[in-house]
Motif scaffolding. Structure first.
Motif, PDB file in Angstrom:
ATOM      1  N   HIS A 226       1.491   4.487   6.725  1.00 43.89           N
ATOM      2  CA  HIS A 226       2.866   4.390   6.742  1.00 43.89           C
ATOM      3  C   HIS A 226       3.794   5.376   7.625  1.00 43.89           C
ATOM      4  CE1 HIS A 226       3.600   1.937   3.047  1.00 43.89           C
ATOM      5  NE2 HIS A 226       2.215   2.361   2.637  1.00 43.89           N
ATOM      6  N   THR A 227       2.896   6.398   8.112  1.00 47.21           N
ATOM      7  CA  THR A 227       3.592   7.322   8.994  1.00 47.21           C
ATOM      8  C   THR A 227       2.544   7.812  10.171  1.00 47.21           C
ATOM      9  OG1 THR A 227       2.670   9.472   7.821  1.00 47.21           O
ATOM     10  CG2 THR A 227       4.906   8.479   7.137  1.00 47.21           C
ATOM     11  N   PRO A 228       2.905   8.574  11.127  1.00 44.73           N
ATOM     12  CA  PRO A 228       2.216   8.829  12.353  1.00 44.73           C
ATOM     13  C   PRO A 228       0.921   9.798  11.580  1.00 44.73           C
ATOM     14  CG  PRO A 228       4.523   8.955  12.866  1.00 44.73           C
ATOM     15  CD  PRO A 228       4.319   8.844  11.609  1.00 44.73           C
ATOM     16  N   VAL A 229       1.453  10.612  10.340  1.00 41.23           N
ATOM     17  CA  VAL A 229       0.115  11.530   9.825  1.00 41.23           C
ATOM     18  C   VAL A 229      -1.059  10.483   9.393  1.00 41.23           C
ATOM     19  CG1 VAL A 229      -0.305  12.644   7.914  1.00 41.23           C
ATOM     20  CG2 VAL A 229       1.950  13.053   9.035  1.00 41.23           C
ATOM     21  N   GLU A 230      -0.917   9.483   8.942  1.00 39.46           N
ATOM     22  CA  GLU A 230      -2.006   8.439   8.743  1.00 39.46           C
ATOM     23  C   GLU A 230      -2.672   7.940   9.921  1.00 39.46           C
ATOM     24  OE1 GLU A 230       0.503   8.977   5.423  1.00 39.46           O
ATOM     25  OE2 GLU A 230       1.159   7.408   6.850  1.00 39.46           O
ATOM     26  N   VAL A 231      -2.100   7.845  10.860  1.00 41.73           N
ATOM     27  CA  VAL A 231      -2.542   7.438  12.164  1.00 41.73           C
ATOM     28  C   VAL A 231      -3.324   8.267  12.638  1.00 41.73           C
ATOM     29  CG1 VAL A 231      -2.001   6.711  14.527  1.00 41.73           C
ATOM     30  CG2 VAL A 231      -0.523   5.734  12.547  1.00 41.73           C
TER      31      VAL A 231
ATOM     32  N   SER B  53       0.772  -1.249  -0.078  1.00 45.89           N
ATOM     33  CA  SER B  53       0.083  -0.089   0.043  1.00 45.89           C
ATOM     34  C   SER B  53       0.919   1.178  -0.032  1.00 45.89           C
ATOM     35  CB  SER B  53      -0.645  -0.144   1.144  1.00 45.89           C
ATOM     36  OG  SER B  53      -0.018   0.400   2.346  1.00 45.89           O
ATOM     37  N   ALA B  54       0.325   2.327  -0.537  1.00 44.75           N
ATOM     38  CA  ALA B  54       0.847   3.645  -0.473  1.00 44.75           C
ATOM     39  C   ALA B  54       0.185   4.684   0.490  1.00 44.75           C
ATOM     40  CB  ALA B  54       0.971   4.034  -1.547  1.00 44.75           C
ATOM     41  N   PRO B  55       0.586   5.650   1.186  1.00 44.72           N
ATOM     42  CA  PRO B  55      -0.122   6.471   2.011  1.00 44.72           C
ATOM     43  C   PRO B  55      -1.428   7.294   1.491  1.00 44.72           C
ATOM     44  CG  PRO B  55       2.014   7.013   2.343  1.00 44.72           C
ATOM     45  CD  PRO B  55       2.046   6.139   1.229  1.00 44.72           C
ATOM     46  N   ASP B  56      -1.250   7.461   0.011  1.00 42.42           N
ATOM     47  CA  ASP B  56      -2.527   7.923  -0.417  1.00 42.42           C
ATOM     48  C   ASP B  56      -3.823   6.963  -0.513  1.00 42.42           C
ATOM     49  OD1 ASP B  56      -1.709   6.541  -2.552  1.00 42.42           O
ATOM     50  OD2 ASP B  56      -2.093   7.663  -4.053  1.00 42.42           O
ATOM     51  N   GLU B  57      -3.497   5.809  -0.016  1.00 41.48           N
ATOM     52  CA  GLU B  57      -4.652   4.878  -0.065  1.00 41.48           C
ATOM     53  C   GLU B  57      -5.742   5.004   1.004  1.00 41.48           C
ATOM     54  OE1 GLU B  57      -3.915   0.899  -1.280  1.00 41.48           O
ATOM     55  OE2 GLU B  57      -1.957   1.367  -2.155  1.00 41.48           O
TER      56      GLU B  57
ATOM     57  N   ALA C  69       3.960  -0.986   5.953  1.00 38.95           N
ATOM     58  CA  ALA C  69       5.070  -0.109   6.824  1.00 38.95           C
ATOM     59  C   ALA C  69       6.236  -1.229   7.452  1.00 38.95           C
ATOM     60  CB  ALA C  69       4.511   1.017   7.639  1.00 38.95           C
ATOM     61  N   LEU C  70       5.469  -2.042   8.108  1.00 38.02           N
ATOM     62  CA  LEU C  70       6.045  -2.969   8.956  1.00 38.02           C
ATOM     63  C   LEU C  70       7.106  -4.008   7.774  1.00 38.02           C
ATOM     64  CD1 LEU C  70       3.735  -3.968  11.813  1.00 38.02           C
ATOM     65  CD2 LEU C  70       5.403  -2.289  11.629  1.00 38.02           C
ATOM     66  N   LEU C  71       6.699  -4.284   6.602  1.00 44.06           N
ATOM     67  CA  LEU C  71       7.255  -5.109   5.860  1.00 44.06           C
ATOM     68  C   LEU C  71       8.562  -4.264   5.197  1.00 44.06           C
ATOM     69  CD1 LEU C  71       4.792  -6.937   3.798  1.00 44.06           C
ATOM     70  CD2 LEU C  71       6.228  -8.000   5.705  1.00 44.06           C
ATOM     71  N   LYS C  72       8.332  -3.145   5.137  1.00 44.35           N
ATOM     72  CA  LYS C  72       9.446  -2.110   4.514  1.00 44.35           C
ATOM     73  C   LYS C  72      10.461  -1.742   5.911  1.00 44.35           C
ATOM     74  CE  LYS C  72       6.996   0.475   1.019  1.00 44.35           C
ATOM     75  NZ  LYS C  72       6.396   1.563   0.511  1.00 44.35           N
ATOM     76  N   HIS C  73       9.918  -1.482   6.819  1.00 45.54           N
ATOM     77  CA  HIS C  73      10.971  -0.920   8.026  1.00 45.54           C
ATOM     78  C   HIS C  73      11.252  -1.801   9.157  1.00 45.54           C
ATOM     79  CE1 HIS C  73      10.389   2.785   5.948  1.00 45.54           C
ATOM     80  NE2 HIS C  73       8.962   2.767   6.019  1.00 45.54           N
ATOM     81  N   GLY C  74      10.403  -3.154   9.323  1.00 44.86           N
ATOM     82  CA  GLY C  74      10.470  -3.950  10.241  1.00 44.86           C
ATOM     83  C   GLY C  74       9.475  -3.576  11.359  1.00 44.86           C
ATOM     84  N   VAL C  75       9.415  -4.583  12.446  1.00 44.70           N
ATOM     85  CA  VAL C  75       8.499  -4.294  13.516  1.00 44.70           C
ATOM     86  C   VAL C  75       8.992  -3.379  14.395  1.00 44.70           C
ATOM     87  CG1 VAL C  75       8.260  -5.559  15.746  1.00 44.70           C
ATOM     88  CG2 VAL C  75       7.336  -6.524  13.832  1.00 44.70           C
ATOM     89  N   ASP C  76      10.133  -2.904  14.581  1.00 48.40           N
ATOM     90  CA  ASP C  76      10.467  -1.770  15.676  1.00 48.40           C
ATOM     91  C   ASP C  76       9.834  -0.416  14.979  1.00 48.40           C
ATOM     92  OD1 ASP C  76      11.720  -3.553  17.135  1.00 48.40           O
ATOM     93  OD2 ASP C  76      13.873  -3.057  16.340  1.00 48.40           O
ATOM     94  N   TYR C  77       9.332  -0.552  13.863  1.00 48.89           N
ATOM     95  CA  TYR C  77       8.845   1.040  13.316  1.00 48.89           C
ATOM     96  C   TYR C  77       7.440   1.358  14.082  1.00 48.89           C
ATOM     97  CZ  TYR C  77       7.295   4.315   9.995  1.00 48.89           C
ATOM     98  OH  TYR C  77       6.930   5.401   9.182  1.00 48.89           O
ATOM     99  N   LEU C  78       6.960   0.168  14.787  1.00 45.99           N
ATOM    100  CA  LEU C  78       5.734   0.424  15.522  1.00 45.99           C
ATOM    101  C   LEU C  78       6.095   1.669  16.614  1.00 45.99           C
ATOM    102  CD1 LEU C  78       4.150  -2.943  15.945  1.00 45.99           C
ATOM    103  CD2 LEU C  78       3.106  -1.156  14.823  1.00 45.99           C
ATOM    104  N   THR C  79       7.241   1.701  17.005  1.00 41.26           N
ATOM    105  CA  THR C  79       7.771   2.730  17.845  1.00 41.26           C
ATOM    106  C   THR C  79       7.457   3.971  17.462  1.00 41.26           C
ATOM    107  OG1 THR C  79       9.283   0.956  19.155  1.00 41.26           O
ATOM    108  CG2 THR C  79       9.378   3.369  19.607  1.00 41.26           C
ATOM    109  N   THR C  80       8.100   4.031  16.094  1.00 39.29           N
ATOM    110  CA  THR C  80       8.068   5.488  15.204  1.00 39.29           C
ATOM    111  C   THR C  80       6.682   5.965  15.125  1.00 39.29           C
ATOM    112  OG1 THR C  80      10.226   4.670  14.169  1.00 39.29           O
ATOM    113  CG2 THR C  80       8.825   6.505  13.282  1.00 39.29           C
ATOM    114  N   LEU C  81       5.806   4.910  14.853  1.00 43.65           N
ATOM    115  CA  LEU C  81       4.360   5.446  14.631  1.00 43.65           C
ATOM    116  C   LEU C  81       3.597   5.862  15.967  1.00 43.65           C
ATOM    117  CD1 LEU C  81       3.152   2.520  12.471  1.00 43.65           C
ATOM    118  CD2 LEU C  81       3.582   4.906  11.762  1.00 43.65           C
TER     119      LEU C  81
END
Length: 183
Positions: free
Chosen positions: A130-135, A100-104, A151-163
């Protein structure tokens, strides 16, 4: 679903992946099939049940209300159907996974906002997180949960912390003390 509950599942997501390729199947028959599955599973399990809804119903709001009335505890908007491609050199179907992409977020964002407060069921968002903006956008529209596989496939599970940290920073910057206040 019952076996999953017996194995310890604390909830069930029904991902009804049905493509009505029979051209004589009516819209009502497709909808009735979904409703029957929801009612059957709901009478089979005691854990909460979410239904991953397709965006391809002619009256999404009505279908959401009907599934809510049939017992769905949550609706996840929207299912992203697998869409294969053709390999023209091999003359065969080519599996093709596109993330997916953020515009979806636009279609699910619209329908979550329309449905928020009008159903008993909780609302979940999937697509484009993909980013906190969408959240933030999904929460402001009324979503209770977001799903973010791409986003997790691209950045890994630790990316949840970023979100999570990005959401928290946005809330602090805009003086929100809770997600409920944002909604």
């Amino acid at each position: 679903a019952k076996l999953m509950e017996e194995a310890g599942a604390r909830g069930i997501e029904l991902n009804i992946y049905y493509i009505p390729a029979d051209l004589t199947t009516s819209d009502r028959e497709v909808e009735d099939r979904y409703i029957e599955i929801v009612k059957t599973v709901k009478t089979t399990v005691t854990v909460p049940m979410a239904v991953k809804l397709s965006p391809f119903f002619s009256a999404i709001g009505s279908m959401a209300k009907t599934l809510d009335d049939a017992g769905a505890d949550a609706l996840v908007l929207f299912n992203r159907f697998y869409q294969p491609d053709f390999d023209l050199d091999k003359l065969e179907v080519a599996p093709n996974l596109s993330l997916s992409a953020p515009d979806e977020i636009r279609l699910p964002l619209l329908w979550i906002a329309v449905l928020y407060g009008r159903l008993r069921a909780s609302l979940g968002a999937t697509r484009g997180v993909h980013t906190p903006v969408e959240v933030v956008k999904y929460l402001m529209a009324g979503a209770d949960v977001m799903m973010t596989t791409s986003a997790l496939l691209k950045h890994g599970v630790d990316y949840l912390t970023t979100l999570r940290d990005g959401l928290q920073a946005w809330m602090e910057m805009h003086r929100y003390s809770s997600v409920a206040q944002m909604k």
